[in-house]
Design a protein around this motif. Structure first.
Motif, PDB file in Angstrom:
ATOM      1  N   ALA A 145       0.927  -1.184   0.049  1.00 17.00           N
ATOM      2  CA  ALA A 145      -0.053  -0.015  -0.086  1.00 17.00           C
ATOM      3  C   ALA A 145       0.685   1.311  -0.047  1.00 17.00           C
ATOM      4  CB  ALA A 145      -0.946  -0.016   1.149  1.00 17.00           C
ATOM      5  N   VAL A 146       1.813   1.213   0.931  1.00 11.80           N
ATOM      6  CA  VAL A 146       2.902   2.309   0.683  1.00 11.80           C
ATOM      7  C   VAL A 146       3.526   2.647  -0.282  1.00 11.80           C
ATOM      8  CG1 VAL A 146       4.927   3.259   2.000  1.00 11.80           C
ATOM      9  CG2 VAL A 146       2.764   2.604   3.203  1.00 11.80           C
ATOM     10  N   LEU A 147       3.935   1.473  -1.031  1.00 11.74           N
ATOM     11  CA  LEU A 147       4.840   1.453  -2.219  1.00 11.74           C
ATOM     12  C   LEU A 147       3.947   2.044  -3.351  1.00 11.74           C
ATOM     13  CD1 LEU A 147       6.746  -1.811  -2.408  1.00 11.74           C
ATOM     14  CD2 LEU A 147       7.743   0.591  -1.842  1.00 11.74           C
ATOM     15  N   ALA A 148       2.499   1.715  -3.236  1.00 13.94           N
ATOM     16  CA  ALA A 148       1.552   2.422  -4.434  1.00 13.94           C
ATOM     17  C   ALA A 148       1.728   3.777  -4.095  1.00 13.94           C
ATOM     18  CB  ALA A 148       0.203   1.696  -3.954  1.00 13.94           C
ATOM     19  N   ALA A 149       1.744   4.320  -2.999  1.00 12.52           N
ATOM     20  CA  ALA A 149       1.858   5.840  -2.995  1.00 12.52           C
ATOM     21  C   ALA A 149       3.067   6.262  -3.190  1.00 12.52           C
ATOM     22  CB  ALA A 149       1.307   6.208  -1.512  1.00 12.52           C
ATOM     23  N   ALA A 150       4.270   5.560  -2.676  1.00  9.65           N
ATOM     24  CA  ALA A 150       5.677   5.928  -2.774  1.00  9.65           C
ATOM     25  C   ALA A 150       6.009   6.328  -4.336  1.00  9.65           C
ATOM     26  CB  ALA A 150       6.461   5.150  -1.956  1.00  9.65           C
ATOM     27  N   GLN A 151       5.514   5.374  -5.166  1.00  7.92           N
ATOM     28  CA  GLN A 151       5.775   5.447  -6.660  1.00  7.92           C
ATOM     29  C   GLN A 151       5.390   6.670  -7.528  1.00  7.92           C
ATOM     30  OE1 GLN A 151       4.086   2.407  -8.944  1.00  7.92           O
ATOM     31  NE2 GLN A 151       2.032   2.590  -8.295  1.00  7.92           N
ATOM     32  N   HIS A 152       4.566   7.187  -6.942  1.00  7.42           N
ATOM     33  CA  HIS A 152       4.131   8.626  -7.256  1.00  7.42           C
ATOM     34  C   HIS A 152       5.260   9.745  -6.738  1.00  7.42           C
ATOM     35  CE1 HIS A 152       0.833   6.840  -9.160  1.00  7.42           C
ATOM     36  NE2 HIS A 152       0.283   6.525  -8.122  1.00  7.42           N
ATOM     37  N   LEU A 153       6.092   9.539  -6.018  1.00  6.75           N
ATOM     38  CA  LEU A 153       7.074  10.535  -5.611  1.00  6.75           C
ATOM     39  C   LEU A 153       8.058  10.828  -6.617  1.00  6.75           C
ATOM     40  CD1 LEU A 153       8.437   9.008  -2.154  1.00  6.75           C
ATOM     41  CD2 LEU A 153       7.136  11.319  -2.353  1.00  6.75           C
ATOM     42  N   PRO A 154       8.309  12.184  -6.775  1.00  6.03           N
ATOM     43  CA  PRO A 154       9.245  12.576  -7.979  1.00  6.03           C
ATOM     44  C   PRO A 154      10.438  11.714  -8.091  1.00  6.03           C
ATOM     45  CG  PRO A 154       9.154  14.199  -6.230  1.00  6.03           C
ATOM     46  CD  PRO A 154       8.271  13.225  -6.053  1.00  6.03           C
ATOM     47  N   PRO A 155      10.569  11.093  -9.188  1.00  8.84           N
ATOM     48  CA  PRO A 155      11.870   9.974  -9.211  1.00  8.84           C
ATOM     49  C   PRO A 155      13.148  10.757  -9.297  1.00  8.84           C
ATOM     50  CG  PRO A 155      10.721  10.267 -11.488  1.00  8.84           C
ATOM     51  CD  PRO A 155       9.949  10.809 -10.322  1.00  8.84           C
ATOM     52  N   ARG A 156      13.128  12.141  -9.671  1.00  2.04           N
ATOM     53  CA  ARG A 156      14.655  12.711  -9.538  1.00  2.04           C
ATOM     54  C   ARG A 156      15.064  12.929  -8.194  1.00  2.04           C
ATOM     55  NH1 ARG A 156      16.233  16.267 -13.289  1.00  2.04           N
ATOM     56  NH2 ARG A 156      15.489  16.025 -15.374  1.00  2.04           N
ATOM     57  N   VAL A 157      13.994  13.021  -7.148  1.00  2.00           N
ATOM     58  CA  VAL A 157      14.313  13.372  -5.953  1.00  2.00           C
ATOM     59  C   VAL A 157      14.453  12.150  -4.934  1.00  2.00           C
ATOM     60  CG1 VAL A 157      13.832  15.067  -3.907  1.00  2.00           C
ATOM     61  CG2 VAL A 157      13.181  15.590  -6.099  1.00  2.00           C
ATOM     62  N   PHE A 158      13.335  11.274  -5.236  1.00  2.00           N
ATOM     63  CA  PHE A 158      13.391  10.084  -4.451  1.00  2.00           C
ATOM     64  C   PHE A 158      13.713   8.925  -5.209  1.00  2.00           C
ATOM     65  CE2 PHE A 158      10.706  13.199  -2.368  1.00  2.00           C
ATOM     66  CZ  PHE A 158      11.237  13.092  -0.996  1.00  2.00           C
ATOM     67  N   GLY A 159      14.813   8.121  -4.706  1.00  2.00           N
ATOM     68  CA  GLY A 159      15.067   6.718  -5.471  1.00  2.00           C
ATOM     69  C   GLY A 159      14.653   5.515  -4.860  1.00  2.00           C
ATOM     70  N   PRO A 160      15.247   4.531  -5.042  1.00  2.00           N
ATOM     71  CA  PRO A 160      14.473   3.242  -4.593  1.00  2.00           C
ATOM     72  C   PRO A 160      14.879   2.922  -2.913  1.00  2.00           C
ATOM     73  CG  PRO A 160      16.105   2.748  -6.517  1.00  2.00           C
ATOM     74  CD  PRO A 160      16.011   4.150  -6.213  1.00  2.00           C
ATOM     75  N   VAL A 161      15.818   3.880  -2.668  1.00  2.00           N
ATOM     76  CA  VAL A 161      16.087   3.833  -0.952  1.00  2.00           C
ATOM     77  C   VAL A 161      15.089   4.465  -0.276  1.00  2.00           C
ATOM     78  CG1 VAL A 161      17.826   4.670   0.792  1.00  2.00           C
ATOM     79  CG2 VAL A 161      18.532   3.967  -1.499  1.00  2.00           C
ATOM     80  N   SER A 162      14.496   5.406  -0.802  1.00  2.00           N
ATOM     81  CA  SER A 162      13.323   6.008  -0.049  1.00  2.00           C
ATOM     82  C   SER A 162      12.055   5.156  -0.094  1.00  2.00           C
ATOM     83  CB  SER A 162      12.731   7.221  -0.873  1.00  2.00           C
ATOM     84  OG  SER A 162      13.722   8.312  -0.637  1.00  2.00           O
ATOM     85  N   ALA A 163      11.789   4.318  -1.403  1.00  2.00           N
ATOM     86  CA  ALA A 163      10.649   3.512  -1.336  1.00  2.00           C
ATOM     87  C   ALA A 163      10.993   2.394  -0.301  1.00  2.00           C
ATOM     88  CB  ALA A 163      10.470   2.939  -2.768  1.00  2.00           C
ATOM     89  N   SER A 164      12.050   2.014  -0.412  1.00  2.00           N
ATOM     90  CA  SER A 164      12.649   0.793   0.494  1.00  2.00           C
ATOM     91  C   SER A 164      12.320   0.838   1.798  1.00  2.00           C
ATOM     92  CB  SER A 164      13.922   0.278   0.265  1.00  2.00           C
ATOM     93  OG  SER A 164      14.398  -0.824   1.084  1.00  2.00           O
ATOM     94  N   VAL A 165      12.852   2.183   2.325  1.00  2.00           N
ATOM     95  CA  VAL A 165      12.689   2.547   3.798  1.00  2.00           C
ATOM     96  C   VAL A 165      11.127   2.607   4.089  1.00  2.00           C
ATOM     97  CG1 VAL A 165      13.057   4.417   5.460  1.00  2.00           C
ATOM     98  CG2 VAL A 165      15.049   3.674   3.829  1.00  2.00           C
ATOM     99  N   LEU A 166      10.428   3.348   3.352  1.00  2.00           N
ATOM    100  CA  LEU A 166       9.143   3.591   3.684  1.00  2.00           C
ATOM    101  C   LEU A 166       8.564   2.389   3.741  1.00  2.00           C
ATOM    102  CD1 LEU A 166       8.414   6.712   1.365  1.00  2.00           C
ATOM    103  CD2 LEU A 166       8.477   6.473   3.709  1.00  2.00           C
ATOM    104  N   ALA A 167       8.767   1.462   2.640  1.00  2.00           N
ATOM    105  CA  ALA A 167       8.000   0.278   2.692  1.00  2.00           C
ATOM    106  C   ALA A 167       8.451  -0.743   4.042  1.00  2.00           C
ATOM    107  CB  ALA A 167       8.370  -0.818   1.517  1.00  2.00           C
ATOM    108  N   ALA A 168       9.562  -0.786   4.561  1.00  2.00           N
ATOM    109  CA  ALA A 168      10.124  -1.384   5.473  1.00  2.00           C
ATOM    110  C   ALA A 168       9.332  -0.956   6.776  1.00  2.00           C
ATOM    111  CB  ALA A 168      11.652  -1.108   5.802  1.00  2.00           C
TER     112      ALA A 168
END
Lengths: 180, 148
Positions: free
Chosen positions: A100-123
């Motif tokens: 659910a969080v990744l579904a929201a996090a994939q809309h973060l601007p990709p220039r600013v937030f990379g996979p590390v942000s997605a990973s931490v949020l998902a964790a």
């Protein structure tokens, strides 16, 4: 006696199915291998399979990532004999929350937030979901929340590491073979 | 069927062997650093929860389930409660409390010794007296003696 006509039932298998199955197999292998690692506290695990989920999310989108993640939970628990045990439901709750969080996090601007942000949020979502289910079902007492700092530390640490590995896999020159 | 190793795993193995890669720091984008810092701050801020939750600050004495008195755990004192079969003596010292003496035949609540965690309970059943510690977090802030 009537002769049985040999019949084969063919389920249509698309390239998507093959791809999801291959990634899910990798995720299952990682999560099974991880059960061999000793853990200081039940529930603290590196969650290496989430690397695969992150890579799939970045390459093929949320739907495929959800497939891989949920297949990993179901098949991984079958392999280690935990299917429908409490640990399975905890893993499922964690996986659903982090998806659910990744579904929201994939809309973060990709220039600013990379996979590390997605990973931490998902964790964090993962431990959040697990703790809430544990509080509601397994340990009906707010005492479980006293372990939150430990789980949160583990989530930050392993979330960062998994995110870095996923980022590196994604940044690597593609070794993807042409789909059969 | 495709006989190959799944490429996720194969890539992982190749990279674990140290195939020529960009340095780690280039994999972090500005927002990642920001998020990591915020998360680290939040995690650090959550640590007091681990330790401070169970500190008791007052002792609650009850007879037949009815409140008799609440004693602050900051001054040493003794308190006598008259129960069903005699007098129970509660002793309070800074940060802890105990049942000093009780007329009950088995002395369970006396042998429990000092209580110092929030929601710890000593029950002197024959005399219908209970001693319970309470912390700032309310009744459900910590494990109690029964729930532990």
């Amino acid at each position: 006696m009537p002769i049985m006509t040999p019949s084969t039932i063919e389920l249509p298998v698309t390239a998507d199915d093959y791809r999801i199955a291959r990634y899910a197999a990798a995720a299952i292998a990682l999560s099974v291998a991880e059960t061999a690692l000793p853990s200081p506290l039940p529930g603290i695990k590196p969650g290496l399979a989430n690397i695969i989920v992150l890579v799939v999310l970045a390459r093929y989108g949320w739907r495929d990532a959800a497939w891989v993640s949920l297949l990993r939970v179901v098949a991984g628990s079958l392999v280690v004999g935990q299917f429908l045990a409490p640990g399975f439901f905890l893993a499922l709750a964690g996986a659903l929350c982090s998806l659910a969080v990744l579904a929201a996090a994939q809309h973060l601007p990709p220039r600013v937030f990379g996979p590390v942000s997605a990973s931490v949020l998902a964790a964090f979502a993962h431990i959040g979901g697990q703790l809430l289910l544990a509080r509601a079902w397994l340990v009906p007492h707010d005492g479980v929340f006293y372990l939150l700092p430990l789980f949160a530390t583990a989530a930050l640490l392993f979330g960062s590491i998994n995110g870095l590995v996923a980022a590196r896999l994604l940044a690597a020159p593609s070794t993807e073979s042409p789909t059969p | 069927m495709n006989p190959q190793i799944p490429d996720g795993l194969r890539e992982l193995l190749a990279l674990a062997a140290g195939a020529g890669q960009a340095p780690w720091r280039t994999l972090l984008r500005p927002g990642d650093w920001l998020l990591l810092l915020c998360c680290a701050a939040l995690v650090a801020a959550s640590y007091p929860l681990l330790w401070r939750g169970g500190v008791a600050d007052r002792a609650i004495v009850k007879r037949d389930g009815r409140l008799v008195t609440e004693l602050a755990l900051n001054v040493a004192r003794k308190y006598e409660v008259t129960g069903a079969i005699g007098t129970t003596v509660i002793e309070v010292q800074p940060g802890r409390a105990r049942v000093l003496s009780d007329p009950g035949p088995r002395q369970y609540c006396v042998q429990q010794g000092w209580l110092s965690r929030a929601n710890a309970v000593a029950i002197c059943a024959p005399n219908h007296v209970t001693l319970q510690l309470a912390g700032r977090g309310g009744a459900h802030a910590d494990y109690d003696t029964i729930n532990y």
